[in-house]
Motif scaffolding. Structure first.
Motif, PDB file in Angstrom:
ATOM      1  N   ALA A   1       0.906  -1.146   0.000  1.00  0.00           N
ATOM      2  CA  ALA A   1       0.000   0.000   0.000  1.00  0.00           C
ATOM      3  C   ALA A   1       0.942   1.192   0.000  1.00  0.00           C
ATOM      4  O   ALA A   1       1.444   1.616   1.039  1.00  0.00           O
ATOM      5  CB  ALA A   1      -0.884  -0.029   1.235  1.00  0.00           C
TER       6      ALA A   1
ATOM      7  N   SER B   1      -4.996   4.387   2.486  1.00  0.00           N
ATOM      8  CA  SER B   1      -4.774   5.044   3.783  1.00  0.00           C
ATOM      9  C   SER B   1      -3.279   5.230   4.022  1.00  0.00           C
ATOM     10  O   SER B   1      -2.839   6.295   4.463  1.00  0.00           O
ATOM     11  CB  SER B   1      -5.392   4.273   4.948  1.00  0.00           C
ATOM     12  OG  SER B   1      -6.102   3.153   4.550  1.00  0.00           O
ATOM     13  N   THR B   2      -2.498   4.197   3.711  1.00  0.00           N
ATOM     14  CA  THR B   2      -1.051   4.307   3.887  1.00  0.00           C
ATOM     15  C   THR B   2      -0.479   5.409   2.992  1.00  0.00           C
ATOM     16  O   THR B   2       0.496   6.065   3.355  1.00  0.00           O
ATOM     17  CB  THR B   2      -0.377   2.962   3.551  1.00  0.00           C
ATOM     18  OG1 THR B   2      -1.005   1.941   4.322  1.00  0.00           O
ATOM     19  CG2 THR B   2       1.110   2.977   3.835  1.00  0.00           C
TER      20      THR B   2
ATOM     21  N   TYR C   1     -13.272  -2.555   0.051  1.00  0.00           N
ATOM     22  CA  TYR C   1     -12.232  -2.461   1.079  1.00  0.00           C
ATOM     23  C   TYR C   1     -12.883  -2.530   2.458  1.00  0.00           C
ATOM     24  O   TYR C   1     -13.581  -1.612   2.874  1.00  0.00           O
ATOM     25  CB  TYR C   1     -11.467  -1.151   0.884  1.00  0.00           C
ATOM     26  CG  TYR C   1     -10.223  -0.975   1.723  1.00  0.00           C
ATOM     27  CD1 TYR C   1      -9.845  -1.897   2.691  1.00  0.00           C
ATOM     28  CD2 TYR C   1      -9.410   0.122   1.526  1.00  0.00           C
ATOM     29  CE1 TYR C   1      -8.693  -1.712   3.434  1.00  0.00           C
ATOM     30  CE2 TYR C   1      -8.254   0.321   2.280  1.00  0.00           C
ATOM     31  CZ  TYR C   1      -7.912  -0.606   3.231  1.00  0.00           C
ATOM     32  OH  TYR C   1      -6.777  -0.407   3.967  1.00  0.00           O
TER      33      TYR C   1
ATOM     34  N   LYS D   1     -10.333  -6.054  -0.450  1.00  0.00           N
ATOM     35  CA  LYS D   1      -9.149  -5.956   0.404  1.00  0.00           C
ATOM     36  C   LYS D   1      -9.675  -6.089   1.811  1.00  0.00           C
ATOM     37  O   LYS D   1     -10.530  -5.309   2.243  1.00  0.00           O
ATOM     38  CB  LYS D   1      -8.465  -4.609   0.182  1.00  0.00           C
ATOM     39  CG  LYS D   1      -7.391  -4.280   1.185  1.00  0.00           C
ATOM     40  CD  LYS D   1      -6.499  -3.175   0.623  1.00  0.00           C
ATOM     41  CE  LYS D   1      -5.826  -2.338   1.686  1.00  0.00           C
ATOM     42  NZ  LYS D   1      -5.178  -3.064   2.756  1.00  0.00           N
TER      43      LYS D   1
ATOM     44  N   GLY E   1      -5.211  -7.826   4.440  1.00  0.00           N
ATOM     45  CA  GLY E   1      -4.636  -6.510   4.699  1.00  0.00           C
ATOM     46  C   GLY E   1      -4.033  -6.310   6.069  1.00  0.00           C
ATOM     47  O   GLY E   1      -3.611  -5.206   6.391  1.00  0.00           O
TER      48      GLY E   1
ATOM     49  N   ASP F   1      -0.961  -7.010   7.987  1.00  0.00           N
ATOM     50  CA  ASP F   1       0.383  -7.522   7.692  1.00  0.00           C
ATOM     51  C   ASP F   1       0.863  -8.530   8.740  1.00  0.00           C
ATOM     52  O   ASP F   1       1.555  -9.485   8.415  1.00  0.00           O
ATOM     53  CB  ASP F   1       1.391  -6.360   7.629  1.00  0.00           C
ATOM     54  CG  ASP F   1       0.893  -5.197   6.779  1.00  0.00           C
ATOM     55  OD1 ASP F   1      -0.191  -5.310   6.185  1.00  0.00           O
ATOM     56  OD2 ASP F   1       1.598  -4.182   6.725  1.00  0.00           O
ATOM     57  N   GLU F   2       0.481  -8.264   9.997  1.00  0.00           N
ATOM     58  CA  GLU F   2       0.939  -9.139  11.079  1.00  0.00           C
ATOM     59  C   GLU F   2       0.262 -10.516  11.041  1.00  0.00           C
ATOM     60  O   GLU F   2       0.627 -11.414  11.784  1.00  0.00           O
ATOM     61  CB  GLU F   2       0.748  -8.460  12.446  1.00  0.00           C
ATOM     62  CG  GLU F   2      -0.674  -8.066  12.798  1.00  0.00           C
ATOM     63  CD  GLU F   2      -1.124  -6.731  12.180  1.00  0.00           C
ATOM     64  OE1 GLU F   2      -0.867  -6.500  10.986  1.00  0.00           O
ATOM     65  OE2 GLU F   2      -1.760  -5.953  12.890  1.00  0.00           O
TER      66      GLU F   2
ATOM     67  N   SER G   1       0.866  -1.898   4.527  1.00  0.00           N
ATOM     68  CA  SER G   1       1.816  -0.798   4.701  1.00  0.00           C
ATOM     69  C   SER G   1       3.269  -1.276   4.803  1.00  0.00           C
ATOM     70  O   SER G   1       4.182  -0.636   4.277  1.00  0.00           O
ATOM     71  CB  SER G   1       1.509  -0.039   5.988  1.00  0.00           C
ATOM     72  OG  SER G   1       0.145   0.063   6.235  1.00  0.00           O
TER      73      SER G   1
HETATM   74  C1  HMN Z   1      -3.983   1.083   3.014  1.00  0.00           C
HETATM   75  O1  HMN Z   1      -5.195   1.254   2.935  1.00  0.00           O
HETATM   76  O2  HMN Z   1      -3.210   1.858   2.495  1.00  0.00           O
HETATM   77  C2  HMN Z   1      -3.369  -0.050   3.764  1.00  0.00           C
HETATM   78  O3  HMN Z   1      -3.223  -1.164   2.990  1.00  0.00           O
HETATM   79  C3  HMN Z   1      -3.888  -0.368   5.095  1.00  0.00           C
HETATM   80  C4  HMN Z   1      -3.219  -1.621   5.638  1.00  0.00           C
HETATM   81  O4  HMN Z   1      -4.004  -2.736   5.440  1.00  0.00           O
HETATM   82  C5  HMN Z   1      -2.865  -1.411   7.085  1.00  0.00           C
HETATM   83  N1  HMN Z   1      -4.046  -1.299   7.877  1.00  0.00           N
HETATM   84  C6  HMN Z   1      -4.440  -0.149   8.414  1.00  0.00           C
HETATM   85  O5  HMN Z   1      -3.834   0.884   8.303  1.00  0.00           O
HETATM   86  C7  HMN Z   1      -5.724  -0.186   9.189  1.00  0.00           C
HETATM   87  C8  HMN Z   1      -1.962  -2.528   7.573  1.00  0.00           C
HETATM   88  O6  HMN Z   1      -0.871  -2.610   6.719  1.00  0.00           O
HETATM   89  C9  HMN Z   1      -1.485  -2.255   8.992  1.00  0.00           C
HETATM   90  O7  HMN Z   1      -0.764  -1.046   9.031  1.00  0.00           O
HETATM   91  C10 HMN Z   1      -0.581  -3.364   9.492  1.00  0.00           C
HETATM   92  O8  HMN Z   1      -1.257  -4.583   9.402  1.00  0.00           O
HETATM   93  C11 HMN Z   1      -0.129  -3.124  10.936  1.00  0.00           C
HETATM   94  O9  HMN Z   1      -1.205  -3.305  11.815  1.00  0.00           O
END
Ligand code: HMN
Length: 291
Positions: A10, A46-47, A135, A161, A186, A188-189, A205
């Motif tokens: 992202a 969002s990222t 999403y 997503k 979505g 990552d962890e 992200s």
């Molecule tokens: C986006 O919309 O840009 C991202 O893909 C969002 C992404 O799924 C992140 N989720 C949120 O920000 C809610 C994850 O990458 C998240 O930052 C990661 O799993 C750590 O918790």
């Protein structure tokens, strides 16, 4: 969407010291990620700090990214906005610019009804010939399984997503809506878990900062090597939780800079690292990585 699988960052949006979009840094970040083997890019989500930008700025970011990618990997353009009117404008622009697919969070803030949200997706999806990836994300309000089923009935909505911890629903979506409804995990962890429950790809992200760990998890899961995937996920999660407790958006951008892809700064009210706090972050990271 069926051709877009694997690991998609992202994409972060680099801003300069004055919080202006930095196209030069953006181009370097795109090359950095494509050269490291990512399978596509998810732009202005969002990222990507989309909700910190005007529609014109979002268009500019997408134009720069698509130009720099030059067809090397597919690009999903996130066009979500609170008004259908703006989302349609962004969606039409994304199609003209050469994006491969659209994605959108549901309209948020006003607490729209399910019917209004369905109408939103119907209207933006009908405005172009591109496939839509809905999403599901806590920040904009989670859908729930029944709503996802209704979204999947909209012509052109080809996948989702899915950023939520209810991974049992990933299995249910694949079983009841069908295997062709494409799902990107979505969180990552929980990348390994998302894939284990049936996800077709990963969007998140941290794939900006540590893509190779997740490319290796994806490959291990494809090969059925659970032990390897689990070991890699443990390594990735150590980095994720290190950053999550220290201002994650700005930390991701700094971690990229340490690897030669300076992703610049975030827009306020996100906070940035100063040279001093960045030095402390780096020292912490070195100590943590040495453990
Ligand atoms: C986006 O919309 O840009 C991202 O893909 C969002 C992404 O799924 C992140 N989720 C949120 O920000 C809610 C994850 O990458 C998240 O930052 C990661 O799993 C750590 O918790």
């Amino acid at each position: 969407l069926s051709e877009i699988r694997g690991v998609l960052p992202a994409l972060v949006t680099p801003f300069d010291e004055n919080e202006d979009f930095d196209a030069g840094r953006m181009r370097k970040v795109v090359d950095f990620l494509v050269e490291r083997g990512v399978d596509g890019l998810y732009v202005t989500g969002s990222t990507g700090e989309a909700f910190m930008m005007s529609p014109d700025e979002r268009k500019e970011v997408l134009e720069v990214v698509i130009d720099q990618v030059a067809g090397r990997v597919p690009v999903i353009a996130h066009v979500g906005a609170i008004s259908t009117h703006h989302s349609i404008e962004l969606a039409r622009h994304a199609e003209r610019t050469g994006a491969d697919a659209l994605s959108s969070v549901p309209p948020f803030y006003w607490g729209f009804s399910q019917d209004q949200i369905l109408a939103y997706y119907t209207d933006i999806t009908a405005a172009t010939g591109l496939p839509m990836c809905a999403y599901n994300v806590p920040l904009a309000g989670l859908f729930g399984f029944d709503m996802i089923k209704r979204l999947a009935e909209i012509p052109g909505v080809e996948g989702i997503k899915y950023t939520a911890s209810t991974h049992h629903d990933i299995m249910r979506i694949k079983a009841e809506i069908g295997p062709d409804f494409i799902l990107y995990s979505g969180a990552d962890e929980m990348a390994m878990s998302g894939l284990a429950f049936g996800a077709d790809g990963l969007i998140g992200s941290f794939y900006n900062a540590i893509p190779e760990i997740f490319l290796a998890i994806y490959a291990a899961m494809q090969a059925g090597d659970l032990e390897r995937a689990k070991a890699l996920q443990e390594t990735g999660n150590a980095v994720i939780f290190f950053a999550l407790s220290r201002n994650p958006m700005a930390a991701i951008k700094r971690m990229m800079a340490w690897q030669g892809a300076d992703a610049g700064f975030c827009r306020r009210p996100m906070t940035n690292f100063t040279p001093e706090t960045e030095a402390a972050l780096k020292a912490d990271f070195r100590a943590f990585a040495a453990e």
